[in-house]
Scaffold this active site. Structure first.
Site, PDB file in Angstrom:
ATOM      1  N   ILE A 278       0.956  -1.236  -0.131  1.00 43.07           N
ATOM      2  CA  ILE A 278      -0.134  -0.367   0.151  1.00 43.07           C
ATOM      3  C   ILE A 278       0.498   1.362  -0.237  1.00 43.07           C
ATOM      4  O   ILE A 278       0.571   2.694  -0.470  1.00 43.07           O
ATOM      5  CB  ILE A 278      -1.368   0.001   1.005  1.00 43.07           C
ATOM      6  CG1 ILE A 278      -1.954  -1.432   1.195  1.00 43.07           C
ATOM      7  CG2 ILE A 278      -1.421   1.410   1.238  1.00 43.07           C
ATOM      8  CD1 ILE A 278      -2.239  -1.878   2.551  1.00 43.07           C
ATOM      9  N   ASP A 279       1.678   1.136   0.570  1.00 39.72           N
ATOM     10  CA  ASP A 279       2.983   2.329   1.139  1.00 39.72           C
ATOM     11  C   ASP A 279       3.452   2.612  -0.094  1.00 39.72           C
ATOM     12  O   ASP A 279       3.727   3.822  -1.297  1.00 39.72           O
ATOM     13  CB  ASP A 279       4.049   2.233   2.098  1.00 39.72           C
ATOM     14  CG  ASP A 279       4.253   3.040   2.903  1.00 39.72           C
ATOM     15  OD1 ASP A 279       3.694   4.384   2.661  1.00 39.72           O
ATOM     16  OD2 ASP A 279       5.210   3.346   3.372  1.00 39.72           O
ATOM     17  N   ASP A 280       3.688   1.921  -1.313  1.00 37.29           N
ATOM     18  CA  ASP A 280       4.870   2.090  -2.227  1.00 37.29           C
ATOM     19  C   ASP A 280       3.405   2.231  -3.533  1.00 37.29           C
ATOM     20  O   ASP A 280       3.522   3.263  -4.127  1.00 37.29           O
ATOM     21  CB  ASP A 280       5.336   0.777  -3.121  1.00 37.29           C
ATOM     22  CG  ASP A 280       6.650   0.266  -2.564  1.00 37.29           C
ATOM     23  OD1 ASP A 280       8.084   0.624  -2.811  1.00 37.29           O
ATOM     24  OD2 ASP A 280       6.518  -0.586  -1.420  1.00 37.29           O
TER      25      ASP A 280
ATOM     26  N   HIS B 264       0.713   8.662   4.063  1.00 42.01           N
ATOM     27  CA  HIS B 264       1.085   8.582   2.393  1.00 42.01           C
ATOM     28  C   HIS B 264      -0.012   7.880   1.594  1.00 42.01           C
ATOM     29  O   HIS B 264      -0.439   8.703   0.555  1.00 42.01           O
ATOM     30  CB  HIS B 264       2.465   6.985   1.786  1.00 42.01           C
ATOM     31  CG  HIS B 264       3.735   7.479   3.132  1.00 42.01           C
ATOM     32  ND1 HIS B 264       4.821   6.808   2.885  1.00 42.01           N
ATOM     33  CD2 HIS B 264       3.598   8.959   3.397  1.00 42.01           C
ATOM     34  CE1 HIS B 264       5.388   7.153   3.457  1.00 42.01           C
ATOM     35  NE2 HIS B 264       5.507   9.087   3.404  1.00 42.01           N
TER      36      HIS B 264
END
Length: 687
Positions: free
Chosen positions: A403-405, A479
């Protein structure tokens, strides 16, 4: 090496002067801070552009600790494929990381760590170092003083059991029948975070097989009493979690004696199928080294020979984790971070003023678009109806996009003026839809899975190697919120739930905990820009508390730093540590987002970045500022020292590149005309 004393723990921290002794400093001239910032940004931009791969990606070394190198040698010894050049190169790296007291740490400047020291010692024995060599004798004495092998973590003792240096009967049990546990049952494999899941499944096979290869030497010098290497310990009270799980483990130890062989063999074969189905195109598993190592061992124990395509490609993938240094030393990366590094580099370059249609940015966008994952992975166990669309961290990891990337790649792609904007829109639309679908029930986001918050996995005696679940975190949630705001979804109810969760998670001192970066500076540096991007006024009390906290922990030299000990000793270490380029940049990014551009704190921080930059545009950062597992596994991302300072300097000079865009989206009527009907983003907005 000179050092300063850590008054709270008695450990020693290398001084900043020692850390930067080979750095040529450039002091901002009297012309002013903006001019110095602009000069530093130009140098950093030139450096970064010169290091882009011809295919469009960036990747810095990912440095962790010597257990990666030690376990690589142990694997080669176990499989009988050791080779002298590799062994000696690995030993050279391991020796170079040893502390003066004979120990090895898990992060630069950190205290000695028992399991890491044991594994490093054994690896050097395999490389030919004698136990009476001074550096080995110091290590062995330190190990014995701290309880010897018996006090090491389970994973270390598993490696030793492979050679008969420890008894399998004295290790916690992890039965392969776990593979059959349904999703509703506690301790099913999907209760574990994806990194732990990929490691535990092959280890259930190893645990069931209990192999022993002939040991090339004894390790009596690592026991407090070689005649009694594992003295019995009393169980914790039965009415405690530890006591309950210790008794469960004893029951499992007895169960293995009565499990029918056909049933166990079927369970191991089911686990093997699960492993093979998740092997990536490059031969690795999940793009990370530990699952690949254990998967190779497990499949080999089930009869797969080393020339079998699965094992041949698996072993070849492990070689790609090796970084050969100019001095002949060989360092093993636990993981490789090209997608993460590339999107962060692109963000930094655009924010620093590089034209959005610059050919190298377009090439980076082309590569990122080609890395999009458009097939289901393990996440679909919890979200079977959710269409795929996202990015992983590594070159090859289609089973575990994160999810972060996905959020950061979307932010990067939105900054770049690509020659095929519809392709970009479609990819970002799929990413938004997927990230929204991966929101946990509390309104926040974890890294890989939805609602991966079971309280049981971390309590297993087997799981003493670090965090094994993937609960939502402030940095990942921030993010995602920032990405949603950039896509015009700041007022979407799902975004507002994320914001509400973030506000509830703010610490009393005004900071946010950092799960994937060190630590409160990273968390705060992630959350404040997200909140303001989503429309929160800079006068909001949460923003003001964050500003006050950041100003209170600024170092006398103008930078910011935070030691990894803040994960264990919050009161003494939160926001405290030697100034580093990446952490200074995170603090600046938060302060700039909070409207503090003209504040003394920002000016001093920018001055520190400009003054500590080398002539070639780089910064020096031996300190570990990345987090794998808080405290237990730390990371030095070698590109962090470049991309984050450049981002901060760019935002100081040019402001937020999305500010006008977001304002335009806020004022624009919220109609379906914003995106073509039927596009993934239109579906995300309407769902």
């Amino acid at each position: 090496m000179t050092a300063t004393t850590d008054g709270s723990t008695g450990a020693t921290l290398p001084s900043r002067a020692a850390a930067a002794s080979d750095t040529t400093l450039t002091t901002p001239e009297a012309a002013g801070v903006p001019e110095a910032a602009a000069r530093a940004a130009r140098r950093a931009t030139d450096f970064l552009l010169a290091r882009q791969d011809a295919e469009g990606w960036w990747k810095g070394d990912l440095e962790t600790n010597v257990t990666m190198d030690a376990e690589d040698l142990l694997l080669r010894q176990f499989l009988g494929i050791q080779e002298e050049r590799t062994t000696q190169a690995a030993a050279k790296f391991i020796r170079g990381e040893q502390r003066e007291d004979g120990t090895w740490a898990t992060f630069w400047g950190g205290p000695g760590e028992l399991s890491t020291t044991i594994e490093a010692y054994v690896a050097l024995r395999l490389a030919g170092d004698a136990p009476d060599d001074p550096h080995m004798a110091r290590a062995a004495a330190w190990i014995r003083e701290r309880g010897g092998i018996a006090s090491a973590r389970v994973f270390t003792r598993i490696w030793l059991a492979l050679f008969g240096w420890w008894k399998w009967e004295d290790l916690p049990e992890m039965p392969p029948e776990l593979i059959w546990f349904p999703g509703w049952m506690p301790l099913n494999i999907y209760d574990f975070g994806c990194w732990a899941r990929q490691t535990i499944v092959p280890l259930t096979i190893v645990s069931a097989k209990r192999p022993v290869r002939p040991a090339p030497f004894a390790l009596d010098e690592l026991h407090t009493d070689p005649a009694n290497p594992n003295p019995p310990k009393p169980l914790a009270p039965a009415n405690t979690w530890d006591g309950a799980f210790q008794r469960l483990d004893r029951a499992l130890q007895q169960l293995r004696k009565v499990v029918p062989r056909r049933l166990r063999r079927a369970a191991m074969n089911a686990a093997a199928r699960w492993i093979i189905e998740r092997q990536e195109n490059d031969g690795c598993w999940g793009g990370i080294q530990p699952p690949a190592v254990y998967s190779v061992i497990a499949l080999h124990l089930l009869g797969y020979d080393l020339e079998h395509p699965v094992l041949r490609e698996g072993l070849a993938s492990l070689d790609r984790f090796a970084v050969w240094r100019e001095d002949g030393a060989r360092m093993i990366e636990a993981c490789q971070s090209p997608v993460w590094d590339t999107c962060l580099a692109a963000i930094a370059l655009v924010d620093a003023g590089l034209p959005a249609d610059h050919p190298q940015l377009v090439k980076a966008a082309d590569w990122l678009l080609g890395e999009e994952i458009v097939r289901p992975g393990d996440w679909a166990v919890k979200r079977p109806q959710l269409p795929p669309g996202g990015w992983a961290f590594e070159f090859h990891n289609d089973n575990y996009p994160d999810i972060d990337d996905t959020a950061e790649v979307s932010l990067a792609l939105r900054r770049i003026r690509h020659h095929d904007p519809e392709r970009t829109d479609r990819a970002i639309g799929r990413a938004v839809r997927w990230n929204l679908g991966m929101q946990s029930k509390n309104g926040a986001w974890g890294a890989f899975d939805v609602d991966n918050t079971s309280p049981f996995p971390n309590r297993l005696p087997f799981c003493d190697f670090g965090e094994v679940i993937d609960p939502p975190s402030a940095d990942v949630t921030a993010h995602v919120v920032e990405m949603l705001a950039a896509e015009g979804l700041a007022h979407d109810p799902r975004t507002r739930r994320g914001i509400a969760w973030l506000l509830a998670e703010q610490e009393q001192n005004g900071a946010w905990f950092g799960r994937w970066g060190v630590n409160y500076i990273y968390g705060t540096g992630s959350v404040v820009p997200a909140l303001t991007a989503a429309g929160m006024p800079v006068a909001h009390p949460a923003i003001r508390r964050a500003v006050t906290w950041l100003e209170s922990v600024q170092n006398d030299d103008g930078g910011w730093g935070e030691d990894l000990r803040s994960y264990k000793h919050v009161r003494e270490w939160a926001g405290r540590g030697a100034s580093t380029p990446s952490q200074t940049a995170w603090a600046l990014m938060a302060l700039l987002a909070a409207g503090e551009k003209d504040s003394p704190a920002v000016e001093r921080g920018v001055q520190w970045l400009a003054a500590t930059q080398r002539e070639d545009g780089t910064w020096d950062e031996p300190y570990f500022t990345g987090t794998g597992f808080p405290w237990d596994f730390s990371i030095n991302y070698h590109l962090y020292r470049q991309v984050f300072p450049l981002t901060a300097l760019g935002r100081y000079l040019h402001g937020d590149p999305f500010e006008r865009q977001l304002l335009a989206r806020t004022l624009r009527p919220r109609t379906a005309a914003a995106k073509p009907a039927g596009s993934p983003l239109a579906e995300a907005k309407g769902s």
